[in-house]
Design an enzyme around this catalytic site. Structure first.
Site, PDB file in Angstrom:
ATOM      1  N   SER A  62       0.793  -1.233   0.000  1.00  0.00           N
ATOM      2  CA  SER A  62       0.000   0.000   0.000  1.00  0.00           C
ATOM      3  C   SER A  62       0.825   1.282   0.000  1.00  0.00           C
ATOM      4  O   SER A  62       0.242   2.368  -0.053  1.00  0.00           O
ATOM      5  CB  SER A  62      -0.954   0.004   1.196  1.00  0.00           C
ATOM      6  OG  SER A  62      -2.037  -0.871   0.956  1.00  0.00           O
ATOM      7  N   LYS A  65      -0.006   3.780  -2.632  1.00  0.00           N
ATOM      8  CA  LYS A  65      -1.038   4.822  -2.504  1.00  0.00           C
ATOM      9  C   LYS A  65      -0.462   6.227  -2.374  1.00  0.00           C
ATOM     10  O   LYS A  65      -1.194   7.208  -2.547  1.00  0.00           O
ATOM     11  CB  LYS A  65      -1.955   4.485  -1.324  1.00  0.00           C
ATOM     12  CG  LYS A  65      -2.827   3.266  -1.612  1.00  0.00           C
ATOM     13  CD  LYS A  65      -3.492   2.729  -0.358  1.00  0.00           C
ATOM     14  CE  LYS A  65      -4.318   1.485  -0.715  1.00  0.00           C
ATOM     15  NZ  LYS A  65      -4.598   0.642   0.445  1.00  0.00           N
ATOM     16  N   SER A 123      -5.765   3.254   4.923  1.00  0.00           N
ATOM     17  CA  SER A 123      -5.265   2.584   3.709  1.00  0.00           C
ATOM     18  C   SER A 123      -6.403   1.950   2.915  1.00  0.00           C
ATOM     19  O   SER A 123      -6.312   0.822   2.447  1.00  0.00           O
ATOM     20  CB  SER A 123      -4.217   1.519   4.077  1.00  0.00           C
ATOM     21  OG  SER A 123      -3.414   1.200   2.983  1.00  0.00           O
ATOM     22  N   LYS A 239       3.612   6.559   4.892  1.00  0.00           N
ATOM     23  CA  LYS A 239       2.637   5.523   4.541  1.00  0.00           C
ATOM     24  C   LYS A 239       3.182   4.125   4.801  1.00  0.00           C
ATOM     25  O   LYS A 239       4.301   3.807   4.430  1.00  0.00           O
ATOM     26  CB  LYS A 239       2.248   5.645   3.055  1.00  0.00           C
ATOM     27  CG  LYS A 239       1.162   4.661   2.606  1.00  0.00           C
ATOM     28  CD  LYS A 239      -0.201   5.063   3.117  1.00  0.00           C
ATOM     29  CE  LYS A 239      -1.280   4.037   2.817  1.00  0.00           C
ATOM     30  NZ  LYS A 239      -1.166   2.827   3.672  1.00  0.00           N
TER      31      LYS A 239
END
Length: 288
Positions: A62, A65, A123, A239
């Site tokens: 993720s 993202k 997320s 992140k």
């Protein structure tokens, strides 16, 4: 007289030698990390502070993202308060992929800004899908998603990244979604130039008021998966990522005084290892 000068110079040399020796001893030891890949740089100067297999391509989970958000925020004439109606396809996708979710509810009208919070904090792959559908171009959802992923790859090319490729809007890959510690750090560094992105990724939790299908409203509460924000002084993002292939990843940043250190670890074997690695790298980055 000559003897006194010699003694004075010798004393000075000893003092200087001792000073330089002290400085050499104070230099921080290069840390050893469990993660097979890592990279750290000074965000202000771009100077590399640490690298371990920094240019080896790996699954990113993720952390993908970050680029999803960057593409959205780079749209011309972007209205962060424009509303997107949540489609059944987004929730169906979450179920079919057993993916992380922002728990978006079909029929709700959610602003682009709120979708970005849903993307980056919990997320949410449903939020990622909604953004790709909104900002891609084409007459079908599939075409719009493909177009959006194309924009992600265009952004990577603009940044001069040769070891990065996206095949998804959220990191759930069909085999061609990869980057490197160095490339991901550069993506994050570029994204952090945007004030909206910076504000979102440093947020520990948020409660957002969204419009329901019937015209009423509900509150959505999201907590950031990035525990570094609560455990490391000066942490400002960025992140997390995880998955069967990606294992445990984190793109991280922290500021102390006038210095910002930013970096990435990929494929840590556990969440605990990831946390320990990142703390070592940040400590080292600030000591350099």
């Amino acid at each position: 007289m000559r003897s006194a000068v010699t003694v004075s110079l010798t004393a000075s040399a000893v003092l200087a030698g001792g000073l330089f020796a002290g400085q050499a001893q104070a230099a921080p030891a290069v840390p050893s990390i469990t993660a097979p890949g890592g990279f750290v740089m000074n965000n202000g100067t771009g100077t590399t502070l640490f690298g371990k297999a920094a240019d080896t391509r790996r699954s990113t989970g993720s952390t993908t993202k970050i680029m999803t958000a960057k593409v959205v925020l780079s749209q011309r004439g972007l209205n962060l308060d424009s509303k997107v109606t949540i489609q059944k396809a987004y929730s169906d996708y979450i179920v079919s992929k057993n993916a992380s979710s922002a728990r978006l509810i079909v029929g709700d009208k959610v602003t682009v800004r709120q979708l970005l919070y849903g993307l980056m904090l919990p997320s949410g792959c449903d939020a990622a899908y909604a953004l790709a559908d909104k900002f891609g171009t084409g007459t079908t959802r599939a075409a719009r998603v493909k177009s959006f992923i194309g924009k992600m790859n265009d952004e990577a090319r603009k940044l001069g990244l040769r070891n990065t490729h996206f095949d998804s809007f959220d990191g759930i890959s069909s085999g061609q979604n990869y980057s490197t510690p160095r490339d991901l750090t550069k993506i994050a560094s570029s994204a952090m130039k945007d004030s909206t992105f910076r504000s979102i990724v440093k947020t520990k939790s948020t409660k957002q008021k969204v419009t329901t299908k019937t015209g009423g409203y509900r509150y959505m509460s999201w907590t950031n998966t990035n525990k570094l924000l609560s455990t490391y002084s000066g942490a400002i993002g960025v992140k997390t990522g995880s998955g069967p292939q990606a294992k445990y990843c984190l793109v991280f940043a922290a500021t102390r005084g006038s210095k910002t250190v930013i970096g990435t670890v990929l494929a840590s074997p556990s969440e605990a290892n990831r946390a320990a690695d990142v703390k070592k790298l940040l400590d080292y980055g600030f000591a350099r």
